[in-house]
Design a protein around this motif. Structure first.
Motif, mmCIF file in Angstrom:
data_model
loop_
_atom_site.group_PDB
_atom_site.id
_atom_site.type_symbol
_atom_site.label_atom_id
_atom_site.label_comp_id
_atom_site.label_asym_id
_atom_site.label_seq_id
_atom_site.Cartn_x
_atom_site.Cartn_y
_atom_site.Cartn_z
ATOM 1 N N ALA A 37 0.846 -1.202 0.000
ATOM 2 C CA ALA A 37 0.000 0.000 0.000
ATOM 3 C C ALA A 37 0.878 1.247 0.000
ATOM 4 C CB ALA A 37 -0.929 -0.010 1.203
ATOM 5 N N LYS A 38 1.938 1.228 0.783
ATOM 6 C CA LYS A 38 2.807 2.413 0.870
ATOM 7 C C LYS A 38 3.724 2.508 -0.341
ATOM 8 C CE LYS A 38 3.320 3.672 5.575
ATOM 9 N NZ LYS A 38 4.358 4.022 6.523
ATOM 10 N N PHE A 39 4.338 1.374 -0.702
ATOM 11 C CA PHE A 39 5.320 1.415 -1.790
ATOM 12 C C PHE A 39 4.656 1.840 -3.106
ATOM 13 C CE2 PHE A 39 7.783 -0.330 -5.277
ATOM 14 C CZ PHE A 39 9.038 0.197 -4.996
ATOM 15 N N SER A 40 3.473 1.287 -3.369
ATOM 16 C CA SER A 40 2.822 1.559 -4.658
ATOM 17 C C SER A 40 2.360 3.003 -4.764
ATOM 18 C CB SER A 40 1.628 0.613 -4.856
ATOM 19 O OG SER A 40 2.066 -0.717 -4.766
ATOM 20 N N GLN A 41 2.160 3.668 -3.625
ATOM 21 C CA GLN A 41 1.723 5.074 -3.623
ATOM 22 C C GLN A 41 2.907 6.024 -3.414
ATOM 23 O OE1 GLN A 41 -1.462 5.966 -4.224
ATOM 24 N NE2 GLN A 41 -1.863 3.776 -4.477
ATOM 25 N N ASP A 42 4.123 5.521 -3.545
ATOM 26 C CA ASP A 42 5.338 6.335 -3.286
ATOM 27 C C ASP A 42 5.272 6.991 -1.912
ATOM 28 O OD1 ASP A 42 6.605 5.863 -5.725
ATOM 29 O OD2 ASP A 42 5.357 7.376 -6.705
ATOM 30 N N ASP A 43 4.756 6.235 -0.954
ATOM 31 C CA ASP A 43 4.526 6.796 0.369
ATOM 32 C C ASP A 43 5.623 6.378 1.366
ATOM 33 O OD1 ASP A 43 3.135 8.254 2.144
ATOM 34 O OD2 ASP A 43 1.621 6.712 2.590
ATOM 35 N N ILE A 44 6.756 5.923 0.834
ATOM 36 C CA ILE A 44 7.872 5.588 1.744
ATOM 37 C C ILE A 44 8.959 6.627 1.480
ATOM 38 C CG2 ILE A 44 9.569 3.846 2.454
ATOM 39 C CD1 ILE A 44 7.683 1.686 1.395
ATOM 40 N N ASP A 45 9.348 7.317 2.525
ATOM 41 C CA ASP A 45 10.351 8.364 2.414
ATOM 42 C C ASP A 45 11.696 7.760 1.990
ATOM 43 O OD1 ASP A 45 10.663 11.344 3.614
ATOM 44 O OD2 ASP A 45 12.536 10.190 3.792
ATOM 45 N N LYS A 46 12.445 8.476 1.156
ATOM 46 C CA LYS A 46 13.746 7.971 0.676
ATOM 47 C C LYS A 46 14.665 7.623 1.870
ATOM 48 C CE LYS A 46 17.356 8.721 -2.674
ATOM 49 N NZ LYS A 46 18.614 9.080 -2.003
ATOM 50 N N ASN A 47 14.558 8.437 2.930
ATOM 51 C CA ASN A 47 15.415 8.176 4.093
ATOM 52 C C ASN A 47 15.120 6.839 4.757
ATOM 53 O OD1 ASN A 47 16.974 10.468 3.958
ATOM 54 N ND2 ASN A 47 15.352 11.690 4.912
ATOM 55 N N GLU A 48 13.893 6.362 4.569
ATOM 56 C CA GLU A 48 13.531 5.064 5.150
ATOM 57 C C GLU A 48 14.314 3.941 4.442
ATOM 58 O OE1 GLU A 48 12.116 4.401 7.773
ATOM 59 O OE2 GLU A 48 11.199 2.419 7.638
ATOM 60 N N PHE A 49 14.456 4.053 3.112
ATOM 61 C CA PHE A 49 15.231 3.043 2.387
ATOM 62 C C PHE A 49 16.695 3.109 2.829
ATOM 63 C CE2 PHE A 49 11.666 4.003 -0.520
ATOM 64 C CZ PHE A 49 11.130 2.729 -0.612
ATOM 65 N N ILE A 50 17.165 4.328 2.992
ATOM 66 C CA ILE A 50 18.576 4.507 3.395
ATOM 67 C C ILE A 50 18.780 3.951 4.810
ATOM 68 C CG2 ILE A 50 20.363 6.237 3.866
ATOM 69 C CD1 ILE A 50 19.136 7.909 1.571
ATOM 70 N N ARG A 51 17.777 4.173 5.659
ATOM 71 C CA ARG A 51 17.866 3.640 7.031
ATOM 72 C C ARG A 51 18.001 2.112 6.996
ATOM 73 N NH1 ARG A 51 14.811 1.654 11.240
ATOM 74 N NH2 ARG A 51 12.930 1.429 9.966
ATOM 75 N N HIS A 52 17.230 1.463 6.129
ATOM 76 C CA HIS A 52 17.307 0.001 6.027
ATOM 77 C C HIS A 52 18.671 -0.440 5.503
ATOM 78 C CE1 HIS A 52 13.449 -1.373 7.415
ATOM 79 N NE2 HIS A 52 12.872 -0.372 6.776
ATOM 80 N N LEU A 53 19.217 0.312 4.566
ATOM 81 C CA LEU A 53 20.549 -0.039 4.056
ATOM 82 C C LEU A 53 21.571 0.057 5.193
ATOM 83 C CD1 LEU A 53 22.580 -0.696 1.841
ATOM 84 C CD2 LEU A 53 22.696 1.747 1.312
ATOM 85 N N HIS A 54 21.461 1.098 5.991
ATOM 86 C CA HIS A 54 22.426 1.275 7.081
ATOM 87 C C HIS A 54 22.265 0.201 8.159
ATOM 88 C CE1 HIS A 54 23.180 5.756 5.917
ATOM 89 N NE2 HIS A 54 23.523 4.894 4.985
ATOM 90 N N LEU A 55 21.033 -0.246 8.376
ATOM 91 C CA LEU A 55 20.829 -1.345 9.337
ATOM 92 C C LEU A 55 21.583 -2.591 8.874
ATOM 93 C CD1 LEU A 55 17.008 -1.177 10.209
ATOM 94 C CD2 LEU A 55 18.939 -0.853 11.772
ATOM 95 N N LEU A 56 21.474 -2.858 7.563
ATOM 96 C CA LEU A 56 22.176 -4.030 7.028
ATOM 97 C C LEU A 56 23.682 -3.848 7.124
ATOM 98 C CD1 LEU A 56 20.127 -5.125 3.959
ATOM 99 C CD2 LEU A 56 21.089 -6.651 5.651
ATOM 100 N N GLU A 57 24.125 -2.645 6.826
ATOM 101 C CA GLU A 57 25.571 -2.386 6.907
ATOM 102 C C GLU A 57 26.084 -2.606 8.333
ATOM 103 O OE1 GLU A 57 25.439 1.551 5.011
ATOM 104 O OE2 GLU A 57 26.909 0.781 3.580
ATOM 105 N N SER A 58 25.257 -2.227 9.319
ATOM 106 C CA SER A 58 25.689 -2.460 10.719
ATOM 107 C C SER A 58 25.789 -3.953 10.984
ATOM 108 C CB SER A 58 24.700 -1.867 11.715
ATOM 109 O OG SER A 58 24.557 -0.527 11.488
ATOM 110 N N GLY A 59 24.831 -4.707 10.452
ATOM 111 C CA GLY A 59 24.867 -6.172 10.606
ATOM 112 C C GLY A 59 26.115 -6.750 9.951
ATOM 113 N N PHE A 60 26.428 -6.291 8.761
ATOM 114 C CA PHE A 60 27.623 -6.788 8.064
ATOM 115 C C PHE A 60 28.885 -6.428 8.849
ATOM 116 C CE2 PHE A 60 25.474 -6.494 3.623
ATOM 117 C CZ PHE A 60 24.877 -7.718 3.820
#
Ligand code: GSH
Length: 308
Positions: A184-207
């Motif tokens: 619902a959010k993705f299809s309406q472009d309702d996810i802020d760009k920073n949210e994607f970046i936050r997820h990338l950084h979470l993974l980087e912390s895991g790595f």
């Protein structure tokens, strides 16, 4: 809750032997394909997920039938699939008419049922670490979803209003995977760009944590010197990140060397990458072009993030 006691789909009780319902490019499905290959279970053939022709109801010993649930064609957002996997995600596994869901629970089931090549360390400390790393890996799955949709799928990951309505209607109440909410959010472009970046950084912390662990004592695998389910779940994350053009070797050299070792395992080749070469190369190519023009995942890496 890995075992679904009374599956709604009439297909499930008819299936004898091992049947994996999945989609080759999907990380959760790849985890199970990898584990099956480690156990020496080979893919007999691939059929569409609801195929019920008599020859496809039964598998041969040490083989499994792959039942393709295309996420691109949205097979998973159909009523037929909701009767097998109420959260409407892949994978699911049927063994002699019993239905199992949740990729890591399926792998645990395979490990108990086929004891050859154990996937859980026998040493207690290593087993505890394995459980911890699997848990962390599971928690980061939402990050992999955000990264895949933002940096790989883009507009083709969106669904229309009718498909969304079907998904809203069919998804199980309180589904832990929250697919309807995400679409619902993705299809309406309702996810802020920073949210994607936050997820990338979470993974980087895991790595980064895995990199530090490998640095400590030169271990070959994440939990010590034997391969385990922790290696499975984390290697599949590396695969997706590398497909997005993330410079693993530059940022995590030891983890990257570990990932190379994993890539050389026959089971990784047989059960994972050998299965979807076209898609694999297509998304790598797309990512390469985007990174070249500064629009790819590289521009959002922790080291390169300007807004931090
Ligand atoms: N907790 C579930 C997560 C499954 C999951 O999220 N699967 C993804 C693929 S990796 C999916 O089916 N997504 C559906 C979609 O993107 O439409 C598991 O581990 O089995």
């Amino acid at each position: 809750m890995p075992l679904i006691e009374c599956p709604v789909s009439p297909l499930v009780p008819k299936l004898k032997g091992v049947h994996l319902f999945g989609f080759d490019p999907a990380p959760c499905s790849q985890r199970v394909g990898f584990a099956l290959a480690e156990k020496g279970l080979l893919r007999e053939r691939a059929v569409s997920f609801m195929n019920d022709s008599p020859r496809n109801l039964q598998t041969t010993k040490d083989k499994y039938i792959f039942r393709n649930v295309s996420l691109i064609k949205h097979d998973n957002l159909t009523e037929a699939w909701s009767k097998i996997q109420p959260n409407m995600v892949v994978p699911a596994l049927v063994h002699d008419g019993h239905l199992y869901i949740e990729s890591m629970d399926i792998i645990a089931y395979l490990d108990q049922t086929w004891p050859k090549n154990p996937l859980r360390p026998t040493d207690e400390g290593a087993a505890r670490l394995c459980d911890e790393l699997v848990q962390q890996g599971k928690e980061l799955h939402l990050s992999i979803r955000h990264i895949t949709f933002h940096w790989s799928l883009g507009a083709i990951g969106k669904i229309n209003a009718a498909t969304q309505a079907t998904l809203n209607r069919l998804q199980a109440d309180g589904s832990p995977d929250q697919l309807a909410e995400f679409y619902a959010k993705f299809s309406q472009d309702d996810i802020d760009k920073n949210e994607f970046i936050r997820h990338l950084h979470l993974l980087e912390s895991g790595f980064a944590a895995q990199e530090a662990r490998l640095h400590e004592d030169g271990r070959q695998f994440l939990t010590g010197n034997t391969f385990s389910t922790a290696d499975i779940i984390w290697a599949i994350k590396m695969l997706r990140l590398s497909e997005c053009g993330y410079p693993l070797a530059e940022n995590f050299p030891l983890l990257s060397a570990w990932y190379n070792r994993i890539q050389h395992r026959p089971a990784f080749r047989q059960g994972v990458v050998g299965r979807y070469r076209f898609f694999h190369h297509a998304i790598r190519f797309k990512a390469g072009i985007e990174n070249l023009f500064g629009k790819g995942i590289r521009s959002s890496m922790r080291a390169g993030a300007e807004d931090e």
